[in-house]
Design a protein around this motif. Structure first.
Motif, PDB file in Angstrom:
ATOM      1  N   ILE A  23     -19.948 -42.963 -86.632  1.00 53.18           N
ATOM      2  CA  ILE A  23     -20.044 -42.254 -84.871  1.00 53.18           C
ATOM      3  C   ILE A  23     -20.759 -41.281 -84.426  1.00 53.18           C
ATOM      4  N   TYR A  24     -21.921 -41.438 -83.514  1.00 52.89           N
ATOM      5  CA  TYR A  24     -22.835 -41.342 -83.386  1.00 52.89           C
ATOM      6  C   TYR A  24     -23.472 -40.291 -81.503  1.00 52.89           C
ATOM      7  N   LYS A  25     -23.805 -39.095 -81.435  1.00 49.12           N
ATOM      8  CA  LYS A  25     -23.658 -38.743 -80.038  1.00 49.12           C
ATOM      9  C   LYS A  25     -22.171 -38.440 -80.369  1.00 49.12           C
ATOM     10  N   VAL A  26     -21.949 -38.281 -80.101  1.00 52.02           N
ATOM     11  CA  VAL A  26     -20.089 -37.785 -79.596  1.00 52.02           C
ATOM     12  C   VAL A  26     -19.840 -37.507 -78.533  1.00 52.02           C
ATOM     13  N   SER A  59     -28.988 -53.724 -83.836  1.00 50.48           N
ATOM     14  CA  SER A  59     -30.805 -54.522 -82.985  1.00 50.48           C
ATOM     15  C   SER A  59     -30.641 -53.490 -81.136  1.00 50.48           C
ATOM     16  N   GLY A  60     -29.602 -52.689 -81.427  1.00 47.94           N
ATOM     17  CA  GLY A  60     -29.171 -51.843 -80.541  1.00 47.94           C
ATOM     18  C   GLY A  60     -29.824 -50.791 -80.018  1.00 47.94           C
ATOM     19  N   ALA A  61     -30.123 -50.519 -81.078  1.00 48.51           N
ATOM     20  CA  ALA A  61     -31.378 -48.736 -81.340  1.00 48.51           C
ATOM     21  C   ALA A  61     -32.558 -48.971 -80.983  1.00 48.51           C
ATOM     22  N   GLY A  62     -32.896 -50.740 -81.009  1.00 52.13           N
ATOM     23  CA  GLY A  62     -34.476 -50.888 -81.338  1.00 52.13           C
ATOM     24  C   GLY A  62     -35.405 -51.286 -82.236  1.00 52.13           C
ATOM     25  N   GLN A  74     -21.922 -37.164 -76.109  1.00 50.37           N
ATOM     26  CA  GLN A  74     -22.978 -36.722 -75.844  1.00 50.37           C
ATOM     27  C   GLN A  74     -24.185 -37.961 -75.014  1.00 50.37           C
ATOM     28  N   HIS A  75     -22.939 -38.747 -74.956  1.00 46.22           N
ATOM     29  CA  HIS A  75     -24.102 -40.577 -75.106  1.00 46.22           C
ATOM     30  C   HIS A  75     -24.743 -40.743 -73.505  1.00 46.22           C
ATOM     31  N   GLN A  76     -26.096 -41.346 -73.402  1.00 44.78           N
ATOM     32  CA  GLN A  76     -26.543 -41.241 -72.147  1.00 44.78           C
ATOM     33  C   GLN A  76     -26.293 -42.451 -71.431  1.00 44.78           C
ATOM     34  N   HIS A  77     -25.408 -42.776 -71.870  1.00 41.63           N
ATOM     35  CA  HIS A  77     -24.709 -43.716 -70.543  1.00 41.63           C
ATOM     36  C   HIS A  77     -23.211 -43.472 -70.420  1.00 41.63           C
ATOM     37  N   ILE A  78     -22.935 -41.964 -70.740  1.00 42.87           N
ATOM     38  CA  ILE A  78     -21.358 -41.997 -69.583  1.00 42.87           C
ATOM     39  C   ILE A  78     -21.538 -41.812 -68.410  1.00 42.87           C
ATOM     40  N   SER A 121     -34.876 -50.857 -68.759  1.00 43.63           N
ATOM     41  CA  SER A 121     -33.974 -48.526 -69.819  1.00 43.63           C
ATOM     42  C   SER A 121     -33.534 -48.420 -68.915  1.00 43.63           C
ATOM     43  N   GLY A 122     -32.941 -47.232 -68.939  1.00 47.31           N
ATOM     44  CA  GLY A 122     -31.861 -46.265 -67.645  1.00 47.31           C
ATOM     45  C   GLY A 122     -32.322 -45.458 -67.498  1.00 47.31           C
ATOM     46  N   ASP A 123     -33.824 -45.528 -67.003  1.00 43.42           N
ATOM     47  CA  ASP A 123     -34.665 -44.703 -66.169  1.00 43.42           C
ATOM     48  C   ASP A 123     -34.448 -44.805 -64.488  1.00 43.42           C
ATOM     49  N   LEU A 124     -33.972 -45.609 -64.003  1.00 42.75           N
ATOM     50  CA  LEU A 124     -33.638 -45.493 -62.647  1.00 42.75           C
ATOM     51  C   LEU A 124     -31.981 -46.105 -62.115  1.00 42.75           C
ATOM     52  N   ARG A 125     -31.489 -45.848 -63.497  1.00 47.22           N
ATOM     53  CA  ARG A 125     -29.570 -46.103 -62.843  1.00 47.22           C
ATOM     54  C   ARG A 125     -29.281 -45.428 -62.552  1.00 47.22           C
ATOM     55  N   ILE A 126     -29.302 -43.947 -62.895  1.00 47.83           N
ATOM     56  CA  ILE A 126     -28.698 -42.492 -62.281  1.00 47.83           C
ATOM     57  C   ILE A 126     -29.172 -42.000 -60.915  1.00 47.83           C
ATOM     58  N   LYS A 133     -18.440 -50.182 -80.208  1.00 44.24           N
ATOM     59  CA  LYS A 133     -19.338 -50.059 -80.910  1.00 44.24           C
ATOM     60  C   LYS A 133     -20.113 -51.699 -80.783  1.00 44.24           C
ATOM     61  N   SER A 134     -21.417 -50.953 -81.857  1.00 45.04           N
ATOM     62  CA  SER A 134     -22.713 -51.559 -81.913  1.00 45.04           C
ATOM     63  C   SER A 134     -23.406 -51.979 -82.656  1.00 45.04           C
ATOM     64  N   GLY A 135     -23.968 -52.612 -82.996  1.00 44.00           N
ATOM     65  CA  GLY A 135     -24.646 -54.053 -83.501  1.00 44.00           C
ATOM     66  C   GLY A 135     -25.989 -52.786 -83.742  1.00 44.00           C
ATOM     67  N   HIS A 168     -20.179 -46.989 -81.988  1.00 48.03           N
ATOM     68  CA  HIS A 168     -20.219 -46.572 -82.854  1.00 48.03           C
ATOM     69  C   HIS A 168     -21.376 -47.568 -83.705  1.00 48.03           C
ATOM     70  N   LEU A 169     -22.056 -47.035 -84.704  1.00 40.95           N
ATOM     71  CA  LEU A 169     -22.939 -48.536 -85.442  1.00 40.95           C
ATOM     72  C   LEU A 169     -22.047 -48.868 -86.048  1.00 40.95           C
ATOM     73  N   ILE A 170     -22.032 -50.597 -85.996  1.00 42.98           N
ATOM     74  CA  ILE A 170     -21.514 -50.952 -86.988  1.00 42.98           C
ATOM     75  C   ILE A 170     -22.466 -52.173 -87.958  1.00 42.98           C
ATOM     76  N   TRP A 198     -28.876 -35.651 -69.580  1.00 44.50           N
ATOM     77  CA  TRP A 198     -27.993 -36.815 -70.099  1.00 44.50           C
ATOM     78  C   TRP A 198     -29.884 -37.602 -71.259  1.00 44.50           C
ATOM     79  N   TYR A 199     -31.433 -37.560 -70.226  1.00 46.62           N
ATOM     80  CA  TYR A 199     -32.038 -38.199 -70.409  1.00 46.62           C
ATOM     81  C   TYR A 199     -32.928 -37.185 -71.619  1.00 46.62           C
ATOM     82  N   LYS A 200     -32.878 -36.106 -71.072  1.00 46.47           N
ATOM     83  CA  LYS A 200     -33.304 -34.964 -71.336  1.00 46.47           C
ATOM     84  C   LYS A 200     -35.317 -34.956 -71.211  1.00 46.47           C
TER      85      LYS A 200
HETATM   86  C1  LIG Z   1     -26.752 -48.760 -80.994  1.00 43.97           C
HETATM   87  C2  LIG Z   1     -28.046 -47.786 -80.643  1.00 43.97           C
HETATM   88  O1  LIG Z   1     -28.550 -46.884 -81.079  1.00 43.97           O
HETATM   89  N1  LIG Z   1     -27.707 -47.983 -79.402  1.00 43.97           N
HETATM   90  C3  LIG Z   1     -29.009 -47.565 -78.242  1.00 43.97           C
HETATM   91  C4  LIG Z   1     -28.089 -48.257 -76.624  1.00 43.97           C
HETATM   92  C5  LIG Z   1     -29.473 -47.849 -75.900  1.00 43.97           C
HETATM   93  C6  LIG Z   1     -30.034 -47.912 -75.027  1.00 43.97           C
HETATM   94  O2  LIG Z   1     -30.019 -49.329 -74.846  1.00 43.97           O
HETATM   95  O3  LIG Z   1     -30.725 -47.192 -73.979  1.00 43.97           O
HETATM   96  P1  LIG Z   1     -30.816 -47.286 -72.389  1.00 43.97           P
HETATM   97  O4  LIG Z   1     -29.243 -48.530 -71.808  1.00 43.97           O
HETATM   98  O5  LIG Z   1     -30.307 -45.821 -71.808  1.00 43.97           O
HETATM   99  O6  LIG Z   1     -32.371 -47.359 -71.942  1.00 43.97           O
HETATM  100  C7  LIG Z   1     -27.510 -45.738 -77.660  1.00 43.97           C
HETATM  101  O7  LIG Z   1     -26.706 -46.153 -78.284  1.00 43.97           O
HETATM  102  O8  LIG Z   1     -28.301 -45.084 -77.783  1.00 43.97           O
END
Ligand SMILES: CC(=O)N[C@@H](CCC(=O)OP(=O)(O)O)C(=O)O
Ligand SMILES: NC(=O)C1=CN([C@@H]2O[C@H](COP(=O)(O)OP(=O)(O)OC[C@H]3O[C@@H](n4cnc5c(N)ncnc54)[C@H](OP(=O)(O)O)[C@@H]3O)[C@@H](O)[C@H]2O)C=CC1
Length: 344
Positions: A201-204, A180-183, A206-210, A97-102, A176-178, A232-234, A111-113
């Motif tokens: 396009i999504y989370k413009v 399954s990236g959303a779980g 505001q994406h937590q990976h920024i 997960s993203g919990d230990l990266r930042i 751009k992601s497929g 973007h979701l594809i 970003w993760y709220k």
């Molecule tokens: C397509 C899609 O919805 N992808 C997810 C990827 C989430 C993810 O992998 O979350 P962490 O890396 O933060 O754990 C998203 O964009 O939020």
């Protein structure tokens, strides 16, 4: 070596089972989710006659006693709490997960709220961008596996940023992601009728990976300023493509840039750099741990276009997690990951 997987019924957890089942050193000792006692085949019938263990309760004391390494393939928030429970016990931890990266708790909350793990745990977590943080990964006990988009974007940007060849301002990354990236959870945005024949396009901005992308870019070049990153979701199941646009500081040809990338990744078997005028597509890495990169310098603008593709569930999640677990244990980093991409 005995490994436990928490979050086994999810997409990342399922992919871990696919890899670990054939791993030469790691043995799946126990699998876990909130649905204890359920045979995994009830969630994943594709595992029938191959791997049929039942899920067990998440008991961190017992897991740490019985296993040598635990993979946390659980949602953000859940992973942080579990990492905290395992931290300090005699077990290696790899969190997807993203919990230990930042590293900044403030940035994480922004970003993760939600609240971050405690400072000591966070400080000990090693960022597992395998090709770029190898020395630290080798000694890690607690590993933060990178996000899917950051993996593709950073492997693409690393060579030119670390070499100081690009202007540190105005970096643009388009992802751009497929789906399954959303779980696996049901959601309106990933439903078939919403995504089939569609592209959104999504989370413009505001994406937590920024913050994750910026954190690593700044380690390579302290002058890097905020990036623009669009997601973007594809309508595909697996696969991520990121396209980055950067301004070169001096005139370089595409051939020269390709040479730099080939040299940088010479001893890194999972990164493949395309020849001039060849660009990767997601199908060419699907089901594998490869990140394929294509490059082009636009002589008119002086900008370099960097295209990276990965399978989000492999190099973007479970594949890189196993690669890191291999490195943490002095095993060949390719162990268990020798998959030819599924093509077409
Ligand atoms: C397509 C899609 O919805 N992808 C997810 C990827 C989430 C993810 O992998 O979350 P962490 O890396 O933060 O754990 C998203 O964009 O939020
Ligand atoms: N999908 C991807 O491409 C990527 C995902 N990630 C990250 O990896 C992690 C897993 O993602 P993904 O597999 O897609 O997610 P899913 O939603 O598909 O799966 C989540 C898993 O977590 C389990 N779970 C949820 N809450 C708990 C809990 N309290 N205790 C124990 N288990 C729990 C679920 O089990 P059950 O429902 O049976 O309880 C399920 O097995 C996430 O943090 C995600 O952000 C990172 C990179 C890429």
């Amino acid at each position: 070596m005995k490994v436990a997987v928490i979050g086994t019924t999810g997409y990342g957890g399922g992919e871990l089972i696919r890899i670990l089942h054939n791993h030469p050193i790691f043995r799946i000792h126990s699998i876990h989710s909130t649905r204890e006692e359920m045979p995994i085949t009830e969630e994943f019938p594709h595992l029938e006659n191959i791997f049929e263990d039942s899920l067990k309760k998440v008991d961190s004391e017992k897991i740490a006693e019985d296993a040598d390494l635990v993979f946390l393939a659980t949602p953000s928030g859940v992973s942080g709490k579990l990492a905290q429970q395992f931290y300090g016990k005699d077990i290696q931890i790899v969190d997807l997960s993203g919990d230990l990266r930042i590293k900044s708790a403030e940035e994480y909350q922004k970003w993760y709220k939600h609240d971050c793990v405690n400072e000591e745990t966070l400080a000990d977590a090693v960022y597992g961008l395998s090709e770029w943080n190898r020395e630290n990964i080798i000694n890690a006990r607690l590993l933060a596996n990178p996000g899917c988009y950051p993996t593709a974007a950073l492997l693409g940007l690393g060579p030119v940023v670390a070499a100081g060849l690009i202007e540190p301002t105005g970096i643009i990354i388009d992802g751009k992601s497929g789906v399954s990236g959303a779980g696996k959870s049901l959601s309106k945005t990933t439903a078939f009728a919403e995504m089939n024949d569609n592209f959104r396009i999504y989370k413009v901005n505001q994406h937590q990976h920024i913050p994750e992308i910026e954190q690593q870019l700044k380690l390579w070049d302290g002058h890097i300023t905020p990036v623009t990153f669009s997601t973007h979701l594809i309508p595909i199941t697996r696969g991520i493509m990121t396209t980055a646009y950067v301004q070169l500081k001096k005139e370089l040809t595409t051939a020269e840039v390709i040479e730099l990338y080939q040299e940088t990744y010479l001893n890194h078997p999972f990164v493949r750099v395309r020849k001039e005028n060849q660009y990767p597509s997601v199908k060419e890495v699907c089901g594998s741990n490869f990140c394929d990169i294509g490059l082009n310098v636009d002589q008119r603008t002086g900008r370099l276009t960097i295209v990276s593709v990965i399978d989000n569930l492999m190099k973007g999640a479970a594949g890189q997690a196993v690669q890191n677990a291999n490195l943490m244990n002095g095993i060949d980093e390719k162990a268990g990951l020798n998959f030819i991409p599924i093509y077409p």
